[in-house]
Write a protein that holds these residues in place. Structure first.
Motif, PDB file in Angstrom:
ATOM      1  N   LEU A  23       0.858  -1.179   0.000  1.00 30.81           N
ATOM      2  CA  LEU A  23       0.000   0.000   0.000  1.00 30.81           C
ATOM      3  C   LEU A  23       0.900   1.237   0.000  1.00 30.81           C
ATOM      4  CD1 LEU A  23      -2.779  -0.982   2.594  1.00 30.81           C
ATOM      5  CD2 LEU A  23      -2.775  -1.301   0.109  1.00 30.81           C
ATOM      6  N   ARG A  24       0.303   2.389  -0.235  1.00 34.15           N
ATOM      7  CA  ARG A  24       1.045   3.649  -0.238  1.00 34.15           C
ATOM      8  C   ARG A  24       0.278   4.681   0.584  1.00 34.15           C
ATOM      9  NH1 ARG A  24       4.054   0.603  -1.794  1.00 34.15           N
ATOM     10  NH2 ARG A  24       5.436   0.604  -3.605  1.00 34.15           N
ATOM     11  N   CYS A  25      -0.039   4.340   1.821  1.00 33.21           N
ATOM     12  CA  CYS A  25      -0.814   5.237   2.681  1.00 33.21           C
ATOM     13  C   CYS A  25      -0.096   6.576   2.793  1.00 33.21           C
ATOM     14  CB  CYS A  25      -1.005   4.617   4.057  1.00 33.21           C
ATOM     15  SG  CYS A  25      -1.860   3.028   4.018  1.00 33.21           S
ATOM     16  N   PHE A  26      -0.813   7.649   2.527  1.00 27.31           N
ATOM     17  CA  PHE A  26      -0.167   8.960   2.421  1.00 27.31           C
ATOM     18  C   PHE A  26       0.438   9.415   3.741  1.00 27.31           C
ATOM     19  CE2 PHE A  26      -4.157  10.270   4.190  1.00 27.31           C
ATOM     20  CZ  PHE A  26      -3.854  11.410   4.926  1.00 27.31           C
ATOM     21  N   TYR A  27      -0.105   8.912   4.884  1.00 25.57           N
ATOM     22  CA  TYR A  27       0.433   9.333   6.173  1.00 25.57           C
ATOM     23  C   TYR A  27       1.656   8.523   6.587  1.00 25.57           C
ATOM     24  CZ  TYR A  27      -2.298   5.295   7.790  1.00 25.57           C
ATOM     25  OH  TYR A  27      -2.832   4.030   7.948  1.00 25.57           O
ATOM     26  N   CYS A  28       2.036   7.557   5.769  1.00 24.80           N
ATOM     27  CA  CYS A  28       3.164   6.676   6.091  1.00 24.80           C
ATOM     28  C   CYS A  28       4.335   6.863   5.139  1.00 24.80           C
ATOM     29  CB  CYS A  28       2.702   5.225   6.065  1.00 24.80           C
ATOM     30  SG  CYS A  28       3.966   4.008   6.493  1.00 24.80           S
ATOM     31  N   PRO A  30       5.557   8.582   0.884  1.00 28.11           N
ATOM     32  CA  PRO A  30       5.152   9.240  -0.360  1.00 28.11           C
ATOM     33  C   PRO A  30       4.691   8.225  -1.388  1.00 28.11           C
ATOM     34  CG  PRO A  30       7.539   9.163  -0.181  1.00 28.11           C
ATOM     35  CD  PRO A  30       6.992   8.655   1.125  1.00 28.11           C
ATOM     36  N   GLU A  31       3.969   8.694  -2.398  1.00 31.47           N
ATOM     37  CA  GLU A  31       3.451   7.782  -3.427  1.00 31.47           C
ATOM     38  C   GLU A  31       4.561   7.277  -4.339  1.00 31.47           C
ATOM     39  OE1 GLU A  31      -0.142   7.599  -6.774  1.00 31.47           O
ATOM     40  OE2 GLU A  31       0.394   9.499  -5.820  1.00 31.47           O
ATOM     41  N   ASP A 124     -15.104   2.559   3.896  1.00 30.70           N
ATOM     42  CA  ASP A 124     -15.602   3.034   2.606  1.00 30.70           C
ATOM     43  C   ASP A 124     -14.538   2.777   1.537  1.00 30.70           C
ATOM     44  OD1 ASP A 124     -17.662   5.070   1.178  1.00 30.70           O
ATOM     45  OD2 ASP A 124     -15.600   5.530   0.551  1.00 30.70           O
ATOM     46  N   ARG A 125     -14.933   2.099   0.475  1.00 32.34           N
ATOM     47  CA  ARG A 125     -13.952   1.667  -0.526  1.00 32.34           C
ATOM     48  C   ARG A 125     -13.271   2.840  -1.221  1.00 32.34           C
ATOM     49  NH1 ARG A 125     -14.972  -3.479  -4.563  1.00 32.34           N
ATOM     50  NH2 ARG A 125     -12.880  -3.565  -5.500  1.00 32.34           N
ATOM     51  N   GLU A 126     -14.015   3.887  -1.532  1.00 32.16           N
ATOM     52  CA  GLU A 126     -13.422   5.041  -2.203  1.00 32.16           C
ATOM     53  C   GLU A 126     -12.446   5.773  -1.284  1.00 32.16           C
ATOM     54  OE1 GLU A 126     -16.319   7.615  -3.923  1.00 32.16           O
ATOM     55  OE2 GLU A 126     -17.117   6.099  -5.293  1.00 32.16           O
ATOM     56  N   ARG A 127     -12.832   5.939  -0.020  1.00 30.02           N
ATOM     57  CA  ARG A 127     -11.922   6.610   0.907  1.00 30.02           C
ATOM     58  C   ARG A 127     -10.690   5.741   1.182  1.00 30.02           C
ATOM     59  NH1 ARG A 127     -16.801   8.523   3.075  1.00 30.02           N
ATOM     60  NH2 ARG A 127     -16.917   6.954   4.730  1.00 30.02           N
ATOM     61  N   PHE A 128     -10.884   4.429   1.205  1.00 26.26           N
ATOM     62  CA  PHE A 128      -9.745   3.523   1.376  1.00 26.26           C
ATOM     63  C   PHE A 128      -8.739   3.730   0.246  1.00 26.26           C
ATOM     64  CE2 PHE A 128      -7.313  -0.345   0.968  1.00 26.26           C
ATOM     65  CZ  PHE A 128      -7.131  -0.785   2.269  1.00 26.26           C
ATOM     66  N   PHE A 129      -9.231   3.825  -0.971  1.00 24.67           N
ATOM     67  CA  PHE A 129      -8.348   4.036  -2.116  1.00 24.67           C
ATOM     68  C   PHE A 129      -7.653   5.394  -2.018  1.00 24.67           C
ATOM     69  CE2 PHE A 129      -7.436   5.604  -6.389  1.00 24.67           C
ATOM     70  CZ  PHE A 129      -6.695   4.557  -6.903  1.00 24.67           C
ATOM     71  N   ARG A 133      -4.010   4.649  -1.714  1.00 26.36           N
ATOM     72  CA  ARG A 133      -3.663   4.691  -3.134  1.00 26.36           C
ATOM     73  C   ARG A 133      -3.738   3.307  -3.779  1.00 26.36           C
ATOM     74  NH1 ARG A 133       1.067   7.855  -0.821  1.00 26.36           N
ATOM     75  NH2 ARG A 133       0.516  10.072  -0.965  1.00 26.36           N
ATOM     76  N   ARG A 134      -4.495   2.408  -3.161  1.00 30.62           N
ATOM     77  CA  ARG A 134      -4.698   1.062  -3.686  1.00 30.62           C
ATOM     78  C   ARG A 134      -6.132   0.628  -3.402  1.00 30.62           C
ATOM     79  NH1 ARG A 134      -0.439   2.522  -5.256  1.00 30.62           N
ATOM     80  NH2 ARG A 134       1.566   1.390  -5.346  1.00 30.62           N
ATOM     81  N   ASP A 135      -6.725  -0.141  -4.294  1.00 28.91           N
ATOM     82  CA  ASP A 135      -8.113  -0.599  -4.142  1.00 28.91           C
ATOM     83  C   ASP A 135      -8.124  -1.991  -3.523  1.00 28.91           C
ATOM     84  OD1 ASP A 135     -10.878  -0.816  -4.310  1.00 28.91           O
ATOM     85  OD2 ASP A 135     -10.840  -1.444  -6.417  1.00 28.91           O
TER      86      ASP A 135
END
Length: 323
Positions: A23-28, A30-31, A124-129, A133-135
């Motif tokens: 995953l590429r969680c923005f708080y962890c 960069p993309e 929520d799937r959209e907020r998760f993405f 940055r991954r579905d």
């Protein structure tokens, strides 16, 4: 038992087996533009098993496997199997994002993994993405189902972020009504790879007030020894709720944990830069007794709290630190 210079017992090791994550969680992190560690920079499984065995013989009774994401490292399960054979080790746990975990749940149960921390910031799937940055939300929810089906204790970890998922606090709390899980909300920390903290007013007090607005009957329950979370229960619910003041750091006075990063750096506080490279000691030919002497020296020079530790620290990616 190991103790630091503030007379705090040290019996808990958080071992990061990789800095890589799917995953590429923005708080962890960069993309893009992530400099992953090379294979030679990572501790080998043999090196990790050696330091774990040494620390367990000297008082560490609990080990948590973290990353990055543990399951992106090849052959992680044989390593977990080997750790589970350490006779003095009382508790072996894991933190995972759940994307690749589900097929391994039966083995985790077999090797005595009693508790898993599952990272999930939204339902929520959209907020998760948007956050990761991954579905991959369906895969994470499948892992949750498998863990519960195999009787493994689950703690769901959600980082609370202004403008991202504060609307998910009450839906996540609602999971505790029918599921025997602990949903834990975490203050956002400055470990996103940029060294900067996203502006947020969501400290543990505000999070609790939001929960109380939705569940007026929420009750404080006793916190376990060395707990990093303030814990609560809603009458009639199967599970519990916890709030971790990770940025406020009000739990530092009872901290019983140390960390080892993927490249073998010992951290006596999440907020320090690392105080001892154990990998280099081992590769340099140091015997176990010499390695332990260095560890003990680091413990008797431990910062009193996270605020003191971070005065000279540079914050990087949480994936490189170890969760």
């Amino acid at each position: 038992m190991l103790k630091d210079n503030h007379n705090r017992p040290i019996n808990y090791l958080r071992l990061a087996v990789t800095d890589r994550c799917n995953l590429r969680c923005f708080y962890c992190m960069p993309e893009h533009g992530i400099d992953w560690l090379s294979r030679t920079e990572l501790m080998s499984y043999e090196e990790m098993l050696r330091i774990c065995a040494l620390l367990v013989r000297n008082g560490i009774s609990k080990i948590r496997i973290t990353g990055g994401e543990p399951f992106v490292r090849k052959d992680i399960m044989p390593f977990i199997a080997a750790l589970s054979q350490l006779r003095e080790l009382q508790e072996l746990t894991m933190t995972t994002n759940g994307v690749l975990t589900a097929p391994h749940v039966p083995e985790l149960k077999k090797y005595g993994i009693r508790s898993v921390n599952l990272s999930i910031d939204t339902l929520d799937r959209e907020r998760f993405f948007a956050i990761t940055r991954r579905d991959e939300l369906p895969a994470v929810l499948h892992t949750l189902e498998e863990l519960l089906r195999h009787g493994i204790e689950v703690k769901l970890n959600a980082v609370v972020m202004e403008g991202r998922n504060t609307q998910d606090i009450l839906p996540l709390v609602q999971l505790t009504k029918d599921l025997p899980v602990s949903v834990r909300f975490i203050e956002e920390m400055p470990f996103n790879g940029s060294g900067e903290l996203h502006a947020t007013g969501w400290d543990h007090v505000r999070i609790l007030n939001t929960i109380r607005d939705g569940y007026a009957g929420v009750q404080k329950v006793a916190d376990p020894p060395y707990s990093t979370s303030y814990n609560y229960h809603i009458p009639g619910h199967k599970g519990n709720v916890g709030i971790i003041a990770a940025y406020t750091r009000s739990f530092c006075g009872t901290c019983n944990r140390i960390r080892i990063t993927p490249q073998g750096m010992l951290k006596t506080c999440l907020y320090d830069n690392g105080v001892l490279n154990i990998r280099d000691l081992m590769r340099g030919g140091s015997a176990d007794e010499e390695v332990m002497e260095h560890v003990l020296h680091a413990l008797v020079h431990r910062a009193r709290n996270g605020h003191e530790a971070e005065k000279s620290a540079v914050h990087g990616s949480m994936a490189a630190i170890g969760g």
